[in-house]
Design an enzyme around this catalytic site. Structure first.
Site, PDB file in Angstrom:
ATOM      1  N   ARG A  55     -36.763  46.663 -33.207  1.00  0.00           N
ATOM      2  CA  ARG A  55     -36.164  47.876 -32.542  1.00  0.00           C
ATOM      3  C   ARG A  55     -34.894  48.175 -33.058  1.00  0.00           C
ATOM      4  NH1 ARG A  55     -36.360  49.157 -26.162  1.00  0.00           N
ATOM      5  NH2 ARG A  55     -38.432  49.973 -27.040  1.00  0.00           N
ATOM      6  N   HIS A  69     -40.845  56.455 -31.466  1.00  0.00           N
ATOM      7  CA  HIS A  69     -41.564  55.311 -30.827  1.00  0.00           C
ATOM      8  C   HIS A  69     -43.011  55.105 -30.890  1.00  0.00           C
ATOM      9  CE1 HIS A  69     -41.199  52.053 -28.020  1.00  0.00           C
ATOM     10  NE2 HIS A  69     -40.874  52.605 -26.894  1.00  0.00           N
ATOM     11  N   GLN A  98     -45.298  53.285 -28.317  1.00  0.00           N
ATOM     12  CA  GLN A  98     -45.471  53.846 -27.095  1.00  0.00           C
ATOM     13  C   GLN A  98     -46.584  55.042 -26.943  1.00  0.00           C
ATOM     14  OE1 GLN A  98     -43.243  53.220 -24.012  1.00  0.00           O
ATOM     15  NE2 GLN A  98     -44.833  54.589 -23.131  1.00  0.00           N
ATOM     16  N   ASP A 114     -38.393  61.860 -20.277  1.00  0.00           N
ATOM     17  CA  ASP A 114     -37.698  60.804 -20.675  1.00  0.00           C
ATOM     18  C   ASP A 114     -36.254  60.863 -20.301  1.00  0.00           C
ATOM     19  OD1 ASP A 114     -37.112  58.368 -21.856  1.00  0.00           O
ATOM     20  OD2 ASP A 114     -37.309  59.232 -23.943  1.00  0.00           O
ATOM     21  N   CYS A 170     -42.219  57.034 -20.411  1.00  0.00           N
ATOM     22  CA  CYS A 170     -42.385  56.010 -20.955  1.00  0.00           C
ATOM     23  C   CYS A 170     -41.541  54.830 -20.377  1.00  0.00           C
ATOM     24  CB  CYS A 170     -41.722  56.136 -22.468  1.00  0.00           C
ATOM     25  SG  CYS A 170     -40.026  56.680 -22.474  1.00  0.00           S
ATOM     26  N   ARG A 197     -49.114  49.532 -22.586  1.00  0.00           N
ATOM     27  CA  ARG A 197     -48.291  48.874 -23.943  1.00  0.00           C
ATOM     28  C   ARG A 197     -49.044  47.717 -24.298  1.00  0.00           C
ATOM     29  NH1 ARG A 197     -42.841  50.664 -24.344  1.00  0.00           N
ATOM     30  NH2 ARG A 197     -43.426  49.969 -26.508  1.00  0.00           N
TER      31      ARG A 197
HETATM   32  N1   CP Z   1     -40.643  52.444 -22.929  1.00  0.00           N
HETATM   33  C1   CP Z   1     -40.066  51.173 -23.490  1.00  0.00           C
HETATM   34  O1   CP Z   1     -39.886  51.206 -24.801  1.00  0.00           O
HETATM   35  O2   CP Z   1     -39.542  50.586 -22.683  1.00  0.00           O
HETATM   36  P1   CP Z   1     -38.503  49.209 -23.122  1.00  0.00           P
HETATM   37  O3   CP Z   1     -37.216  49.753 -23.625  1.00  0.00           O
HETATM   38  O4   CP Z   1     -38.506  48.591 -21.857  1.00  0.00           O
HETATM   39  O5   CP Z   1     -39.035  48.386 -23.957  1.00  0.00           O
HETATM   40  N1  NVA Z   2     -35.407  57.761 -25.431  1.00  0.00           N
HETATM   41  C1  NVA Z   2     -35.237  56.478 -25.016  1.00  0.00           C
HETATM   42  C2  NVA Z   2     -36.768  55.728 -24.938  1.00  0.00           C
HETATM   43  C3  NVA Z   2     -36.679  54.255 -24.231  1.00  0.00           C
HETATM   44  C4  NVA Z   2     -37.841  53.524 -24.332  1.00  0.00           C
HETATM   45  C5  NVA Z   2     -34.521  55.379 -25.975  1.00  0.00           C
HETATM   46  O1  NVA Z   2     -34.385  55.604 -26.971  1.00  0.00           O
HETATM   47  O2  NVA Z   2     -33.603  55.038 -25.146  1.00  0.00           O
END
Ligand code: CP
Ligand code: NVA
Length: 310
Positions: free
Chosen positions: A108, A135, A138, A230, A270, A298
């Site tokens: 990430r 992502h 997800q 989101d 998400c 997930r």
């Molecule tokens: N939806 C998602 O990726 O959640 P987290 O940021 O908690 O991993």
């Molecule tokens: N768009 C959000 C998604 C989190 C799962 C971010 O990038 O923070």
């Protein structure tokens, strides 16, 4: 014909074929059923996943770690302060070294280029666990959820209301591959990137679906089977939160907006959600909301990804 995915990276869903996406969904359904029956499936016994996190995570971290455990393998959490990356070691060298110890890397990151760099230099599969652009893990869980709730994916209309961000991009990429109709509603200033939209449009055309980007949330949700939203300020955009709150004010998913979709429309997010901003508590806690089934999926989707790639 069986789809072989061993050694593949998961960078974004445009790079995967429809058959590969379907293989993940099918595998996830099987693993989910086995788990619910109490059946063990140690497919990845002796394998290790390195998990690099430059940003916080609840779902991605926990579900990948638990998923590796349930598959008989091991997952290594590597936070922002754990690697020599912080002291300037390159992504490329990090990828080369971790590849000598581990069977896969999930990362990430802030910049999507870091995912590309990892994938270019690793000799094991690299899984994008969220970047500023995409992502994909997800969205595989989201497609599994839509499949379970609606029975099919082709022809489903999904309205994404809010920021044209990594989630909007990934829903367009994933939805396009499976023949869905994805409409993104954002203020013009926050539209998804044009190059990403046009790639998604071309994929959608091949699969019999469509992609549209509009300004009006009402137009987007009309006859929608799925309403998705989101946060308005993603991780790393905290300084813009106030400006974004103003810009997105009329993009809240509330009961007035939900009423305009199909009566059996499902609500997805998400998570994490900012209740009272992009979605009201009334909607996220309503019977139409499937956000916690989505979060659960997930786990099942990630186990499928891991068991196919590693
Ligand atoms: N939806 C998602 O990726 O959640 P987290 O940021 O908690 O991993
Ligand atoms: N768009 C959000 C998604 C989190 C799962 C971010 O990038 O923070």
């Amino acid at each position: 014909m069986a789809v072989t995915m061993k050694g593949k990276h998961l960078i974004d869903l445009h790079r995967w074929t429809t058959e590969e996406i379907e293989e993940v969904l099918k595998t996830a359904e099987t693993l989910k059923l086995e788990k619910k029956r109490g059946q063990e499936h140690p497919i990845l016994k002796g394998k290790t996943l390195a998990m690099i996190f430059q940003k916080p995570s609840t779902r991605t971290r926990v579900s990948f770690e638990v998923g590796m455990y349930q598959l008989g393998g091991y997952a290594l959490y590597l936070g922002p302060n754990d690697l020599q990356l912080r002291r300037g070691e390159t992504i490329a060298d990090t990828a080369r070294v971790i590849s000598r110890y581990c069977d896969g890397i999930m990362a990430r990151v802030f910049s999507h280029n870091d995912i590309l760099d990892l994938a270019q230099n690793a000799t094991v599969p690299v899984i994008n666990g969220l970047s500023d652009l995409f992502h994909p893990t997800q969205v595989l869980a989201d497609l599994l959820t839509i499949m379970e709730k609606k029975g099919h994916l082709k022809g489903i209309k999904l309205a994404f209301v809010g920021d044209g961000n990594n989630m909007a991009n990934s829903l367009m990429f994933g939805g396009a591959k499976v023949g869905m109709h994805v409409v993104v509603a954002s203020p013009k200033e926050y539209f998804p990137r044009e190059d990403i939209v046009s790639v998604a449009k071309a994929d959608a055309k091949l699969a019999g679906g469509s992609i549209a980007v509009v300004e009006d949330p009402v137009e987007a949700v009309r006859d929608a089977d799925v309403i998705y939203t989101d946060v308005w300020a993603s991780m790393g955009q905290e300084a813009e939160a106030e400006r974004r709150r103003k810009a997105f004010k009329s993009y809240q998913v509330n009961s007035n907006l939900v009423k305009l979709a199909k009566p059996d429309a499902i609500i997805m997010h998400c998570l994490p959600a900012h209740r009272g901003e992009e979605i009201t508590s009334e909607v996220i806690d309503s019977p139409q909301s499937v956000v916690f089934d989505e979060a659960e999926n997930r786990l099942h989707a990630h186990k499928a990804i891991l068991s196919l790639l590693l």
